[in-house]
Design a protein around this motif. Structure first.
Motif, PDB file in Angstrom:
ATOM      1  N   UNK A 148      -1.743   3.016  -7.907  1.00 56.55           N
ATOM      2  CA  UNK A 148      -2.592   1.985  -7.314  1.00 56.55           C
ATOM      3  C   UNK A 148      -3.785   1.674  -8.196  1.00 56.55           C
ATOM      4  N   UNK A 149      -4.955   2.197  -7.824  1.00 55.92           N
ATOM      5  CA  UNK A 149      -6.138   1.980  -8.639  1.00 55.92           C
ATOM      6  C   UNK A 149      -7.008   0.858  -8.114  1.00 55.92           C
ATOM      7  N   UNK A 203      -5.689  -3.325  -7.113  1.00 61.65           N
ATOM      8  CA  UNK A 203      -4.588  -3.555  -6.172  1.00 61.65           C
ATOM      9  C   UNK A 203      -4.860  -4.759  -5.273  1.00 61.65           C
ATOM     10  N   UNK A 204      -6.112  -4.913  -4.901  1.00 63.10           N
ATOM     11  CA  UNK A 204      -6.485  -5.950  -3.948  1.00 63.10           C
ATOM     12  C   UNK A 204      -5.942  -7.320  -4.362  1.00 63.10           C
ATOM     13  N   UNK A 240      -4.769   5.835   3.894  1.00 62.36           N
ATOM     14  CA  UNK A 240      -5.002   4.426   4.189  1.00 62.36           C
ATOM     15  C   UNK A 240      -4.799   4.188   5.669  1.00 62.36           C
ATOM     16  N   UNK A 241      -5.538   3.215   6.170  1.00 63.37           N
ATOM     17  CA  UNK A 241      -5.372   2.738   7.544  1.00 63.37           C
ATOM     18  C   UNK A 241      -5.432   1.214   7.468  1.00 63.37           C
ATOM     19  N   UNK A 242      -4.975   0.524   8.528  1.00 64.80           N
ATOM     20  CA  UNK A 242      -5.158  -0.927   8.510  1.00 64.80           C
ATOM     21  C   UNK A 242      -6.637  -1.247   8.257  1.00 64.80           C
ATOM     22  N   UNK A 243      -6.894  -2.240   7.419  1.00 64.38           N
ATOM     23  CA  UNK A 243      -8.265  -2.521   6.983  1.00 64.38           C
ATOM     24  C   UNK A 243      -9.220  -2.637   8.166  1.00 64.38           C
ATOM     25  N   UNK A 244      -8.760  -3.292   9.222  1.00 63.29           N
ATOM     26  CA  UNK A 244      -9.656  -3.511  10.360  1.00 63.29           C
ATOM     27  C   UNK A 244      -9.967  -2.220  11.122  1.00 63.29           C
ATOM     28  N   UNK A 267     -11.076   2.036  -1.957  1.00 64.10           N
ATOM     29  CA  UNK A 267     -10.619   0.659  -2.064  1.00 64.10           C
ATOM     30  C   UNK A 267     -10.578   0.034  -0.676  1.00 64.10           C
ATOM     31  N   UNK A 279     -10.746  -2.922   0.461  1.00 56.64           N
ATOM     32  CA  UNK A 279      -9.892  -4.091   0.642  1.00 56.64           C
ATOM     33  C   UNK A 279      -8.431  -3.737   0.846  1.00 56.64           C
ATOM     34  N   UNK A 280      -8.032  -2.556   0.413  1.00 54.16           N
ATOM     35  CA  UNK A 280      -6.650  -2.124   0.607  1.00 54.16           C
ATOM     36  C   UNK A 280      -6.515  -1.172   1.798  1.00 54.16           C
ATOM     37  N   UNK A 318      -7.669   1.720   1.742  1.00 50.57           N
ATOM     38  CA  UNK A 318      -7.420   3.020   1.107  1.00 50.57           C
ATOM     39  C   UNK A 318      -8.727   3.756   0.842  1.00 50.57           C
ATOM     40  N   UNK A 328      -1.909   7.287   0.364  1.00 50.71           N
ATOM     41  CA  UNK A 328      -1.972   5.847   0.105  1.00 50.71           C
ATOM     42  C   UNK A 328      -1.503   5.521  -1.299  1.00 50.71           C
ATOM     43  N   UNK A 370      -2.817 -10.467  13.927  1.00 53.48           N
ATOM     44  CA  UNK A 370      -4.143  -9.898  13.707  1.00 53.48           C
ATOM     45  C   UNK A 370      -4.772 -10.575  12.491  1.00 53.48           C
ATOM     46  N   UNK A 414      -7.834 -10.533  11.399  1.00 50.87           N
ATOM     47  CA  UNK A 414      -8.750  -9.703  10.604  1.00 50.87           C
ATOM     48  C   UNK A 414      -7.934  -8.786   9.689  1.00 50.87           C
ATOM     49  N   UNK A 415      -6.906  -8.174  10.236  1.00 47.64           N
ATOM     50  CA  UNK A 415      -6.030  -7.319   9.438  1.00 47.64           C
ATOM     51  C   UNK A 415      -5.039  -8.109   8.603  1.00 47.64           C
ATOM     52  N   UNK A 466       1.592  -1.261   8.856  1.00 48.63           N
ATOM     53  CA  UNK A 466       0.746  -2.420   8.546  1.00 48.63           C
ATOM     54  C   UNK A 466      -0.119  -2.141   7.329  1.00 48.63           C
ATOM     55  N   UNK A 467       0.310  -1.236   6.485  1.00 45.36           N
ATOM     56  CA  UNK A 467      -0.550  -0.739   5.411  1.00 45.36           C
ATOM     57  C   UNK A 467      -0.284  -1.447   4.091  1.00 45.36           C
ATOM     58  N   UNK A 468      -1.352  -1.744   3.388  1.00 41.21           N
ATOM     59  CA  UNK A 468      -1.201  -2.338   2.062  1.00 41.21           C
ATOM     60  C   UNK A 468      -0.803  -1.287   1.042  1.00 41.21           C
ATOM     61  N   UNK A 469      -1.186  -0.057   1.291  1.00 42.75           N
ATOM     62  CA  UNK A 469      -0.856   1.019   0.360  1.00 42.75           C
ATOM     63  C   UNK A 469      -0.310   2.211   1.124  1.00 42.75           C
ATOM     64  N   UNK A 470       0.840   2.679   0.722  1.00 37.03           N
ATOM     65  CA  UNK A 470       1.481   3.779   1.439  1.00 37.03           C
ATOM     66  C   UNK A 470       2.555   4.370   0.531  1.00 37.03           C
ATOM     67  N   UNK A 471       2.203   5.412  -0.219  1.00 35.80           N
ATOM     68  CA  UNK A 471       3.157   6.016  -1.160  1.00 35.80           C
ATOM     69  C   UNK A 471       3.718   7.304  -0.593  1.00 35.80           C
ATOM     70  N   UNK A 472       4.551   7.150   0.415  1.00 30.82           N
ATOM     71  CA  UNK A 472       5.065   8.334   1.095  1.00 30.82           C
ATOM     72  C   UNK A 472       6.583   8.302   1.133  1.00 30.82           C
TER      73      UNK A 472
END
Lengths: 476, 476
Positions: free
Chosen positions: A155-156, A159-160, A354-358, A385, A387-388, A390, A430, B106, B108-109, B187-193
């Motif tokens: 990532x890094x 990513x956004x 990571x979680x949903x941004x909101x 990050x 915006x991601x 993360x 993440x 959503x 916002x998300x 709903x995640x933008x980043x998820x390396x699992x």
């Protein structure tokens, strides 16, 4: 089950790469056996440093035939011990470091074709030399290699706007566990011809085959670049400002990083040359990076409008805009130093979630409360990050506490934080991957059918179970 | 091998969805059995129209147990007969059309969660209603459903800036051939699992399971939008202009479509309301779409600078800029009408190919020469997404030729064109997929190891071979 290679077998592997590139002595193999955080230390009878795809193919063919476990390794910068051989086993390390040739670069077609052992910074530089951008950027870019970046879907900080490593890859060359070579080095932006093998190898952490080459996308270089640093009252305000920035700048918003006051204190205290860019002090900070493809003035207009709106709406307490490339680099350097700056403060228990941004504000509040209940004087230094979605939710030990005793609670604290992550439907990894560190936890939190599908894929690609065993999935 | 369902089995399937949603009569099932181009016509004893994930799960569990072939179908707009049951077999059609609920949105998300049977245009509208953009856009968006868009990794006109359907998907819900449900609705933008199951189901054309729901990304709506139409002397000039546009506009370049003079003549002749926007006539045309997130003036500046530079460098012979939303829509409507406008001109042999962008001029020249040698008076009407390297290389029959005799040469002409595509390391299916139409050709052109890996995946996910058999891969 994999076997312990006999002296004869080690000699056969050595024949493939030549004696100068087969390391067996403890001093020679040591650098390949421990990862940067020192959490894992592996053992190996042999480190192989092949110089060609053909050599890798012959190594894997022999390994399959003799049931020898192979651990591919790039720059050894991974954080989950995916690249480290198992402790107490006899895994052979396959280092890609000699496979570092840029095979082709085409600025009109916007692609670069490179060996998997190329160092990320060298790819960035090669792109720059032909007036193009390769956007993947991370703290370890001076030593991380693109095969590892691909295998972990790195990532890094970009990513956004640009995405993870997955989004930069058009084609792959992979040596399969049998030694067969899959040539998927396509340069096409669109190609809907069958199952997506490429994305299966990306992020598989070397458990399905060895990535030996890749076609990567290049991008036009932005002409306008602005970096702002804003002092904020709360994570809620950071989220509102991010929403603003995202709507105002669209794809020109190339970074939105969140940092706590504690992180600024750590970096200014421990990292030479880092100083607080503002005279005022704030609970939270956002580093906002804006890149525009047309005139430089567009970026200036955007950053001005954003900060004016942020101040007018009471979201921004104070802000500075970097006035030179040196100042922009200094702000990013401060952000990149967040993790290293924790080292002199003692032990640090780390999370890459990571979680949903909101959900970031709610997650942070809940995690902080739970951690402080478990370890009252712990110092949460969560940054990342935004915006991601993360967050590197890192926790430095209490001042003057015992480092070892604190770090001994790593798994306990992980369990506390990850439970809250899961409550918000987040990810326990993440961007760093699973490796050995999060393997059993993944199996515990995922549905049985998901683990079962992963096992079936593993078995379909590597029936002998020689490819990086016990990483991602525990060997059956 | 799959079996012919008995009357008792048909009754059991009917029980799951209710008699009103199990169609057996020829008139009722007919619309599900033929695709838009009429190349394939399938047979079925039963069309099921389930209304819930649970019903689909029970259908697949029963199908697995009884070895009944299941063909998932969305809006039936696919071009390669992936959604059409096999001719002369007894495949049961599983229509997703009743699964058309938007589960959550959503802003916002920036995500929308929807049933797989939602119509693409309804997703676009739902996004628009909360001031967001869902960028996937294609000619059939009024009837195509997102499950089909996902299963074929749909492309369309916004790929250049936003990517294919794959890039819009954060999570999936899939019913596996056994009836088990994989809940990957993240709903995640980043998820390396772990392994990338999501991207494996995307583009698998319903051969690995049935996509029932998806989490899709939304984007900020652009504020500035400009569409220009430029007359050009050659495909080489189009490539040079694209390179210019790409460098000048970066991610703001949201479309760069190539059209030949013949296409303008066909559309103005046959499509009501379409008129040539210029008084001058040119061998080639580019439709250039620019969207900016900040002020509308940015888009205006960009389009002006681009056309000025294009004219100054002799790349653009003449150009117009749409002055209103109505004019912008009219230009896009002309582009979208290229394929329908070929119908009144008689038979059309079609190709959906891609080559590296920089090879487009050479590919086109070589393909034109080869086609004209084979069929001297054929009328090549090649148009498409130049920025993605994706050309719809369509060939209208010679004037007054016999339609049937011309179309009988479909495979022969495909072979000629695809050989040149492969010479340029291109794709024989850039965005439409494989289905039945290109299945045997794919097996012929791909390396045995690639087909073998695909077979192993198919077997790992669908050991009974009930999921959309003989699509993508021929059943063994």
């Amino acid at each position: 089950m994999t076997t312990i290679p006999s002296p004869e077998l080690i000699a056969s592997f050595t024949d493939i790469v030549g004696p100068g590139h087969a390391l067996t002595g403890p001093a020679e193999t040591a650098p390949y056996l421990v990862e940067s955080r020192g959490l894992y230390r592996g053992t190996t009878p042999l480190v192989l440093r092949p110089g060609s795809v053909d050599e890798i193919s012959r190594i894997l063919e022999l390994a399959s035939r003799t049931q020898t476990a192979i651990v591919p390794q790039g720059g050894n910068t991974g954080h989950v011990a995916g690249q480290i051989p198992r402790e107490g086993k006899s895994d052979v390390v396959l280092s890609l470091e000699r496979m570092n040739r840029i095979r082709d670069i085409d600025p009109v077609g916007n692609v670069i074709v490179a060996d998997a052992g190329c160092i990320l910074a060298d790819i960035q530089k090669a792109a720059d030399d032909v007036d193009r951008l390769f956007p993947l950027s991370l703290g370890s870019e001076g030593s991380a290699r693109i095969g590892g970046n691909l295998s972990t879907n790195a990532g890094g900080t970009a990513v956004l706007a640009y995405g993870n490593m997955r989004q930069f890859c058009l084609g792959l060359e992979v040596v399969l566990p049998t030694g067969e070579v899959w040539d998927g080095l396509r340069r096409l932006k669109k190609d809907n011809t069958g199952y997506d093998l490429r994305d299966l190898f990306i992020g598989a952490e070397g458990t399905l085959g060895v990535i030996t080459g890749a076609v990567l996308k290049l991008f036009p270089k932005p002409r306008g670049h602005q970096v702002a640093f804003a002092g904020l009252a709360s994570v809620e305000d950071a989220l509102a400002l991010f929403d603003r920035a995202s709507s105002l700048c669209g794809p020109a918003l190339t970074g939105f990083e969140l940092m706590p006051r504690l992180g600024i204190e750590f970096t200014t205290r421990h990292i030479p040359g880092v100083r607080d860019p503002m005279e005022t002090s704030h609970p939270w900070y956002a580093l906002i990076d804006i890149s525009t493809s047309d005139a430089a003035e567009s970026a200036e207009r955007m950053v001005q409008s954003l900060l004016e709106a942020g101040i007018a709406e009471g979201l921004v307490e104070n802000a500075v805009i970097a006035q030179s490339e040196a100042q922009r680099k200094a702000l990013w350097h401060m952000r990149e130093s967040m993790s290293p700056a924790q080292k002199p403060e003692g032990g640090s228990i780390k999370h890459d979630v990571s979680v949903p941004v909101s959900s970031i504000p709610a997650f942070m509040a809940e995690a902080d409360a739970a951690v402080m209940t478990a370890i009252p004087d712990a110092r949460v230094c969560a940054f990342g990050h935004m915006g991601d979605g993360n967050i590197h939710y890192n926790i430095s030990q209490p001042v003057d506490a015992d480092r070892g005793a604190f770090l001994a609670r790593w798994r306990e604290v992980n369990a506390i934080v990850h439970a809250i992550v899961l409550k918000y439907n987040g990810s326990i990894s993440a961007e760093h991957g699973i490796g050995q560190l999060k393997r059993d936890e993944l199996a515990a939190i995922r549905s049985p059918i998901e683990i079962e599908l992963m096992r079936r894929i593993k078995h379909a690609f590597d029936p002998a179970g020689i490819m990086n065993p016990d990483k991602v999935l525990r060997q059956e």
